[in-house]
Design an enzyme around this catalytic site. Structure first.
Site, short mmCIF file in Angstrom:
data_model
loop_
_atom_site.label_atom_id
_atom_site.label_comp_id
_atom_site.label_asym_id
_atom_site.label_seq_id
_atom_site.Cartn_x
_atom_site.Cartn_y
_atom_site.Cartn_z
N TYR A 34 0.86 -1.17 0.00
CA TYR A 34 0.00 0.00 0.00
C TYR A 34 0.90 1.23 0.00
O TYR A 34 1.68 1.43 0.91
CB TYR A 34 -0.91 0.03 1.23
CG TYR A 34 -1.71 1.31 1.29
CD1 TYR A 34 -2.90 1.42 0.58
CD2 TYR A 34 -1.26 2.42 1.98
CE1 TYR A 34 -3.62 2.60 0.59
CE2 TYR A 34 -1.97 3.60 1.99
CZ TYR A 34 -3.15 3.68 1.29
OH TYR A 34 -3.86 4.86 1.29
N TRP A 50 2.27 4.92 -2.64
CA TRP A 50 2.18 5.69 -3.86
C TRP A 50 3.30 5.36 -4.86
O TRP A 50 3.06 5.29 -6.04
CB TRP A 50 2.18 7.17 -3.52
CG TRP A 50 0.87 7.62 -2.98
CD1 TRP A 50 0.25 7.17 -1.84
CD2 TRP A 50 -0.01 8.58 -3.55
NE1 TRP A 50 -0.95 7.80 -1.66
CE2 TRP A 50 -1.13 8.68 -2.70
CE3 TRP A 50 0.05 9.37 -4.68
CZ2 TRP A 50 -2.19 9.54 -2.95
CZ3 TRP A 50 -1.00 10.24 -4.93
CH2 TRP A 50 -2.11 10.31 -4.08
#
Length: 769
Positions: free
Chosen positions: A108, A110
């Protein structure tokens, strides 16, 4: 020639210098380039880059198993073949002995803005080929709203991805009532990249038109200073009380739109009965709300009348649902907007996330973009994303989520790529204990973040500028050819190459790679996308022409659109995907779940931590741990823009001068912020732009813990998540609650411990063991 590329904070080009350094230039079409681009040059080859594969000393010497030494041990640098052989053997051991459910594919985060080198997609594709894994669902940013909104309006994306456009708002809105404000610092970020930042210009247009804004926030910085704001510095976590007081005024003074309620909603009568106190004897009027939220009752009534007499947009930032009972601000704001009857009118109604992300309100094209297929996960087990510590600490324990019952699996191996849980998770002391439980933790990382330091096997990955890719984001105006600008640091490899080598060792290389190199995949994804786009009548260049040009401008979409406009015009013909087909101010489905912490309509529920709680006697300051203005989450914290905002080398904490004077704190002092969960050091910045009793410390400072003999943690760098509670928003959503906490603050006596996270951890060679 400059090399084109893009990032979550904007498209740009890169020029390299003879000394190996780089200079970045924003895309020429960007009217408001992100200041975060200034972090890129200095971070690219920072000393915290992971140069070679590394294995935690204790894991290498003693083998897999739970260990409290994660985060404390030195690392041993090894060759790629040895690292991958060790990891392949461990993956096979866990799969054979415990099943694929025992592997948690975290990932999880970016990471890259690229469409191919997207860390989550790469890792999940690999783990699906491996036989599956326990996955996570939803996001820290929106974990509560993503579960709640389908019950209220049928489709979360209808609100989150198709809200009214900024041109519509600029043209028609007379009053914005902004719960949580419209923080301009956040609008420079969009997942997948953005070429033209449009929100700053829209906010400037609102200011030029003199559009009124009621800023509902303890922080004045939650709205650009150029906007004409009527500031309501309410007590933190009391937005719902204010919303209910406004709603009661609308009903009591007959300022609501009964026709809209009858045609387009269900449950308004039940909500009205609650406001009038017919069940609990408590009338939720403006006087009641004033006692809770600290805003004068006459101001509340005046605001309600102004809302009813204007074309009013009620907005709620994402931050307000990242608290305990975070469903309630979203639900109560939707109910408030419904009472006004302006949902579906241009410039009026409801919005969620303006100022939370750069693409909310954007009117760029909604175009299907090239993407890498992840395949199918044969394992159905999942957790709500913010419940990772619960899962690791409590295998076999049951929990509820969106009305159903589940059980936490027994995780033996955690595999993370492209994220930093020691940034976005809460109660980091608890997370450290949780990360001590698995047999093995694997991390792909370009930098020695705390997640890497708490791993057993660390594999160095390239950054965006060290590989090729395709880049574009939601509502982006361009597809960008991301050229490789520089050579990789040390022995760093891209995730695809790492996972392909692992897949070969585990016997499914052909399934994972389909016989393609990374460059061949990029061309394949582009060509498949372009073929479909041409069928729709768009002239799209072939790959080589696109790659040479460096970009393709996507066809524009409509610039003016309004949330729920078609539904308002024809509620029967454009029914929502709710059980009633209407907006559900009261939901029988949610009520049927029987959760006291999220009943069937909007209510005021006291959080465990707010200024009215019993704990406030010991911890009287209310911490707001919001998103930083100087970086994306924790990314590039070692970059120049992020470093320049530090105070005494620590993250800056903002507090009111009265609170500082009461604690003998001066501007620039190093202070200790603490509660029962932990403590951190920060540099004091005194400002009248925060409500007294409130301190604001942004997230994202790289976690730099000093651990005492009892396991207590002091982060010397200023990560507020040593202070936030790891509890779910409710039994409905299990969303994170990392926005708020109760704390105390004191001036640090004596010299502070040094910040060490800006240097690598101790690194050994095998011959030093």
């Amino acid at each position: 020639m400059p090399s084109p590329t893009t990032s979550h904070w904007g498209a740009y080009s890169v020029r390299t210098a003879a000394d190996g350094g780089i200079a970045v230039q924003p895309h020429p079409a960007d009217p408001a380039p992100s200041p975060l681009l200034g972090n890129v040059p200095g971070a690219l080859r920072h000393r915290t880059r992971v140069a070679r594969p590394a294995v935690r000393r204790g894991w290498l010497e003693h083998g897999p198993g739970p260990s409290p030494r994660r985060g404390l041990d030195a690392f041993v640098e090894v060759g790629w073949d040895e690292a991958l052989d060790l990891l392949a053997a461990e993956l096979d051991r866990v799969r054979t002995g415990h099943g694929n459910e025992a592997v948690f594919g975290g990932s999880y985060g970016w990471a890259s803005a690229g469409r191919f080198h997207h860390a989550q997609s790469q890792l999940h594709r690999f783990l699906n080929g491996f036989g599956g894994y326990t996955s996570s669902r939803n996001s820290y940013s929106l974990g509560t709203s993503l579960v709640l909104l389908p019950h209220l309006v049928g489709d979360a994306d209808a609100v989150l991805r198709a809200g009214s456009s900024w041109p519509t708002i600029v043209e028609h809105t007379e009053l914005i009532v902004a719960f949580g404000g419209i923080p301009e610092k956040n609008v420079f970020v969009t997942p997948g990249g953005v070429t033209r930042h449009g929100t700053p210009g829209a906010l400037a247009e609102l200011a030029a038109r003199g559009v009124g804004v009621a800023l509902i926030s303890p922080l004045r910085a939650d709205l650009p200073p150029s906007l004409d704001a009527d500031w309501f510095p309410l007590v933190p976590a009391t937005d719902v009380a204010l919303m209910l007081g406004l709603s009661h005024t609308l009903l009591a003074e007959n300022l609501h739109d009964q026709d809209f309620l009858d045609r387009c909603t269900v449950g308004a009568d039940e909500f009205a009965a609650y406001l009038h106190g017919r069940a609990d004897g408590v009338v939720k009027d403006a006087d009641w709300a004033a006692a809770l939220c600290g805003i004068d009752a006459d101001r509340i009534r005046a605001l309600a009348r102004r809302m009813a007499g204007s074309r009013t947009l009620v907005t709620v930032t994402w931050s307000l649902q990242r608290i305990q009972h975070g469903e309630q601000p979203v639900w109560a704001a939707l109910a408030l907007a419904a009472l006004l009857g302006q949902i579906g009118l241009p410039g009026g109604g409801f919005g969620h996330g303006y100022g939370s992300m750069g693409d909310v309100g954007d009117h760029g094209p909604q175009t299907r973009l090239p993407y890498l297929s992840q395949g199918r996960n044969p394992v159905g087990t999942f957790i709500p994303v913010a419940r990772i510590a619960d899962m690791l600490l409590n295998p076999g324990t049951g929990y509820t989520y969106d009305g159903a019952d589940y059980t936490y699996p027994d995780i033996r191996l955690v595999y993370w790529a492209g994220g930093n849980p020691f940034h976005h998770h809460q109660d980091l002391s608890r997370l450290r204990r949780a990360f001590a439980r698995p047999d093995t933790v694997v991390v792909h990382e370009p930098y020695w973040t705390s997640s890497a330091r708490h791993a057993d096997i660390v594999l160095p990955t390239t950054t965006t500028l060290e590989r090729e890719d395709l880049g574009s984001g939601r509502r982006d105006t361009h597809l960008i050819a991301m050229h490789q600008a520089v050579e990789p640091v040390g022995e760093a490899r891209d995730d695809y190459l790492i996972l392909a080598d692992l897949a070969r060792r585990l016997g499914f290389e052909e399934q994972f790679t389909e016989g393609r190199t990374a460059r061949e995949w990029i061309e394949h994804l582009y060509t498949g996308w372009a073929t479909g786009f041409r069928r729709a009548g768009h002239p799209v260049p072939d790959f080589e022409e696109f790659w040479t040009a460096g970009e393709y401008e996507l066809p524009a979409g409509p610039s003016r659109f309004t949330l729920f406009e078609a539904f308002r015009a024809d509620p029967e013909g454009a029914r929502l995907a709710t059980p009633s087909g209407r907006i559900e101010i009261a939901s029988a489905a949610v009520a049927g779940f029987g959760h006291a912490d999220c009943p069937g309509h909007p209510v005021w529920l006291e959080p465990d931590e707010w200024p009215g709680a019993a704990a406030a006697a010991r911890y009287p300051l209310h911490l707001i741990a919001n998103q930083p203005a100087t970086r994306l989450h924790s990314q590039l914290d070692v970059g120049a823009v992020s470093r320049a905002a530090k105070v005494a080398g620590r993250e800056a904490v903002r507090l009111h001068p009265d609170d500082a004077a009461a604690r003998d704190v001066r501007d620039g002092d190093v202070v200790r912020i603490f509660n029962d969960r932990g403590a951190c050091l920060a540099g004091a910045v005194l400002t009248g732009d925060v409500r007294p009793g409130v301190v604001q410390l942004p997230t994202g400072a790289w976690f730099d813990p000093v651990v005492d003999a009892d396991g207590g943690v002091l982060c010397v760098h200023g990560n507020p998540n040593v202070l936030t509670a790891d509890v779910p928003s409710s039994h409905l959503s299990q969303g994170c609650t990392g926005q708020h906490a109760l704390v105390e603050l004191e001036r640090l006596a004596g010299p502070p411990p040094p910040v060490t996270v800006t240097s690598p951890p101790p690194l050994l060679r095998k011959d030093q063991l």
